[in-house]
Design a protein around this motif. Structure first.
Motif, PDB file in Angstrom:
ATOM      1  N   VAL A 172       5.184  -0.256  -3.524  1.00  0.00           N
ATOM      2  CA  VAL A 172       4.438  -0.587  -4.740  1.00  0.00           C
ATOM      3  C   VAL A 172       5.224  -1.545  -5.627  1.00  0.00           C
ATOM      4  O   VAL A 172       4.653  -2.484  -6.203  1.00  0.00           O
ATOM      5  CB  VAL A 172       4.068   0.710  -5.489  1.00  0.00           C
ATOM      6  CG1 VAL A 172       3.540   0.409  -6.886  1.00  0.00           C
ATOM      7  CG2 VAL A 172       3.012   1.486  -4.694  1.00  0.00           C
ATOM      8  N   CYS A 173       6.518  -1.343  -5.720  1.00  0.00           N
ATOM      9  CA  CYS A 173       7.329  -2.249  -6.542  1.00  0.00           C
ATOM     10  C   CYS A 173       7.390  -3.659  -5.940  1.00  0.00           C
ATOM     11  O   CYS A 173       7.590  -4.634  -6.661  1.00  0.00           O
ATOM     12  CB  CYS A 173       8.732  -1.687  -6.738  1.00  0.00           C
ATOM     13  SG  CYS A 173       8.785  -0.224  -7.815  1.00  0.00           S
ATOM     14  N   ALA A 230       3.864  -6.382  -9.753  1.00  0.00           N
ATOM     15  CA  ALA A 230       2.959  -6.263 -10.895  1.00  0.00           C
ATOM     16  C   ALA A 230       3.768  -6.368 -12.184  1.00  0.00           C
ATOM     17  O   ALA A 230       4.996  -6.240 -12.185  1.00  0.00           O
ATOM     18  CB  ALA A 230       2.215  -4.937 -10.844  1.00  0.00           C
ATOM     19  N   GLN A 238       1.857   4.081  -8.085  1.00  0.00           N
ATOM     20  CA  GLN A 238       2.171   4.749  -6.822  1.00  0.00           C
ATOM     21  C   GLN A 238       1.674   6.182  -6.942  1.00  0.00           C
ATOM     22  O   GLN A 238       2.348   7.035  -7.500  1.00  0.00           O
ATOM     23  CB  GLN A 238       3.680   4.701  -6.571  1.00  0.00           C
ATOM     24  CG  GLN A 238       4.099   5.142  -5.161  1.00  0.00           C
ATOM     25  CD  GLN A 238       4.147   6.659  -5.017  1.00  0.00           C
ATOM     26  OE1 GLN A 238       3.224   7.260  -4.445  1.00  0.00           O
ATOM     27  NE2 GLN A 238       5.207   7.271  -5.505  1.00  0.00           N
ATOM     28  N   ARG A 275      13.179   4.203 -11.556  1.00  0.00           N
ATOM     29  CA  ARG A 275      12.501   2.917 -11.436  1.00  0.00           C
ATOM     30  C   ARG A 275      12.050   2.451 -12.819  1.00  0.00           C
ATOM     31  O   ARG A 275      11.667   3.266 -13.653  1.00  0.00           O
ATOM     32  CB  ARG A 275      11.277   3.059 -10.530  1.00  0.00           C
ATOM     33  CG  ARG A 275      11.553   3.712  -9.183  1.00  0.00           C
ATOM     34  CD  ARG A 275      11.968   2.725  -8.151  1.00  0.00           C
ATOM     35  NE  ARG A 275      12.179   3.346  -6.849  1.00  0.00           N
ATOM     36  CZ  ARG A 275      12.218   2.663  -5.707  1.00  0.00           C
ATOM     37  NH1 ARG A 275      12.037   1.349  -5.700  1.00  0.00           N
ATOM     38  NH2 ARG A 275      12.434   3.291  -4.566  1.00  0.00           N
ATOM     39  N   ALA A 300       0.711  -1.524 -11.305  1.00  0.00           N
ATOM     40  CA  ALA A 300       0.631  -0.970  -9.956  1.00  0.00           C
ATOM     41  C   ALA A 300       1.079   0.487 -10.033  1.00  0.00           C
ATOM     42  O   ALA A 300       2.167   0.778 -10.543  1.00  0.00           O
ATOM     43  CB  ALA A 300       1.510  -1.745  -8.982  1.00  0.00           C
ATOM     44  N   GLY A 334       9.551   1.250 -15.602  1.00  0.00           N
ATOM     45  CA  GLY A 334       8.140   1.518 -15.798  1.00  0.00           C
ATOM     46  C   GLY A 334       7.932   2.968 -16.205  1.00  0.00           C
ATOM     47  O   GLY A 334       8.814   3.584 -16.809  1.00  0.00           O
ATOM     48  N   ASN A 358       4.973  -0.988 -13.413  1.00  0.00           N
ATOM     49  CA  ASN A 358       4.754  -0.014 -12.354  1.00  0.00           C
ATOM     50  C   ASN A 358       4.777   1.406 -12.913  1.00  0.00           C
ATOM     51  O   ASN A 358       5.376   1.671 -13.966  1.00  0.00           O
ATOM     52  CB  ASN A 358       5.840  -0.136 -11.279  1.00  0.00           C
ATOM     53  CG  ASN A 358       5.863  -1.492 -10.616  1.00  0.00           C
ATOM     54  OD1 ASN A 358       4.828  -1.970 -10.146  1.00  0.00           O
ATOM     55  ND2 ASN A 358       7.033  -2.125 -10.584  1.00  0.00           N
ATOM     56  N   ASN A 416       7.448   3.984  -3.273  1.00  0.00           N
ATOM     57  CA  ASN A 416       7.841   3.219  -4.455  1.00  0.00           C
ATOM     58  C   ASN A 416       8.339   1.829  -4.075  1.00  0.00           C
ATOM     59  O   ASN A 416       8.058   0.846  -4.770  1.00  0.00           O
ATOM     60  CB  ASN A 416       8.930   3.959  -5.228  1.00  0.00           C
ATOM     61  CG  ASN A 416       8.392   5.159  -5.984  1.00  0.00           C
ATOM     62  OD1 ASN A 416       7.206   5.209  -6.293  1.00  0.00           O
ATOM     63  ND2 ASN A 416       9.250   6.125  -6.266  1.00  0.00           N
TER      64      ASN A 416
END
Length: 379
Positions: free
Chosen positions: A113-114, A118, A101, A132, A99, A134, A121, A110
């Motif tokens: 999307v988080c 997924a 952003q 974050r 995913a 990812g 990220n 964020n």
């Protein structure tokens, strides 16, 4: 060492970017880079309802549009979160591998999307935001808009082959454009598009000044067409009404595709800093952009030779207001002669542009009628 995308080998990718036309066009180079790095992945775009036409225009880049229902903090549509829980649940059920952003600088984008859960990220974080997990990079605040998203795809291991915007025309676009020419008597070799609209009132140069520019260029022999959406008809009609020279009124007469074809054939576009300026950049059509309020370092076209930005910079700029509360200095301090001068300079460079006699709306028709009159006189 494998890149982020190589190591993940995603089969299902979802990208969140629920924004308007200009924003979307500026991210096309990044979408091209993503597709090149994941050629067999299913890529879904979470976007606004209008973006269906955008996804259909770029079938090589996207496989699907998922409509974003809206949420507080996302002002591009009603900020209502009543449909958000069901939307997030539906995304989670899809079990996306990645995913992304791509909506903005971070924060609540964020969080959203988080929440999709997924497998991995990616996106942007603000300078004071917690890191974050990812592939997240700090929001590159000083870069032009297309370069911001390319910075992320590059960090993900998806380098760009080109930073250029693109707007590929379809057979349907060309057919609509041909019909437009027939209906309005458009003469592409001397056509100047004047586009007075913009989504935010704070981004609009005064209609009376657009009318003065249009009158001056018509007196120079250029065919003037006023463009805009159907919703902007009141504004475009006001420009037309303030003009003394004749002009074509095309507001509401073009689809996104036929507008792209029209821009591609025009000699010049004169507009605010809005979506059509990015279509002009993608079609390599010269433009003069009156930039009111916006961050010109971010939004100006990358090609400064082909596209001229005319702007004033009071201390309140860049502006985040829908309607200016300070007297709209950034717009009012841009004078008509500045815009006319830039337009004339751009048109003088074009070896394929051929103005007619001053004030002629349909020079070809006049020539045909004159020839017919001569033939009748001889016979």
């Amino acid at each position: 060492m494998n890149s982020f995308i190589e190591g993940l080998a995603p089969r299902r990718i979802v990208v969140f970017r629920a924004l308007q036309l200009g924003d979307m066009l500026c991210s096309v180079p990044a979408f091209r880079a993503l597709r090149s790095a994941a050629p067999r992945a299913h890529i879904a775009l979470i976007g606004l309802p209008w973006a269906r036409a955008f996804v259909e225009r770029y079938p090589a880049l996207f496989d699907e549009l998922i409509l974003f229902p809206g949420a507080p903090g996302f002002p591009e549509q009603p900020e209502d979160d009543s449909a958000l829980p069901a939307f997030v649940d539906a995304i989670r059920e899809r079990r996306f591998d990645l995913a992304i952003q791509l909506h903005g600088s971070g924060g609540i984008a964020n969080d959203l999307v988080c929440s999709f859960q997924a497998r991995a990220n990616a996106g942007f974080v603000q300078h004071d935001e917690i890191q974050r997990p990812g592939c997240f990079i700090e929001w590159p605040d000083t870069l032009p808009e297309p370069h911001r998203y390319l910075a992320l795809t590059n960090a993900m291991g998806a380098p760009a082959e080109s930073e250029a915007l693109s707007f590929d025309l379809t057979v349907k676009d060309e057919t609509e454009y041909t019909a437009l020419i027939a209906a309005h008597g458009i003469e592409p070799h001397r056509l100047v598009l004047v586009h007075p609209g913009a989504q935010l009132p704070s981004r609009r140069w005064p209609a009376a000044r657009f009318a003065e520019v249009a009158d001056t260029l018509a007196d120079d022999g250029w065919q003037i067409a006023i463009t805009g959406t159907a919703a902007e008809a009141q504004l475009t009609v006001s420009v037309l009404g303030l003009m003394t020279a004749p002009a074509l009124h095309l507001a509401g007469s073009t689809s996104l595709g036929s507008l792209g074809a029209l821009v591609g054939r025009a000699r010049l576009v004169v507009c605010n800093d809005t979506g059509i300026s990015h279509i002009a950049a993608a079609m390599r059509t010269p433009s003069v952009i009156v930039a009111s309020g916006s961050d010109t370092q971010r939004w100006a076209p990358l090609d400064h030779e082909r596209h001229r930005v005319v702007a004033d910079y009071p201390p309140c700029r860049p502006c985040s207001f829908r309607v200016c509360p300070y007297g709209h200095e950034c717009a009012l301090n841009v004078a008509v002669p500045q815009v006319v001068g830039a337009a004339r300079e751009m048109l003088a460079r074009d070896q394929h542009a051929h103005p007619a006699a001053p004030g002629k709306l349909h020079a070809q028709t006049d020539a045909i009628l004159s020839f017919a009159s001569e033939v009748r006189h001889v016979t």
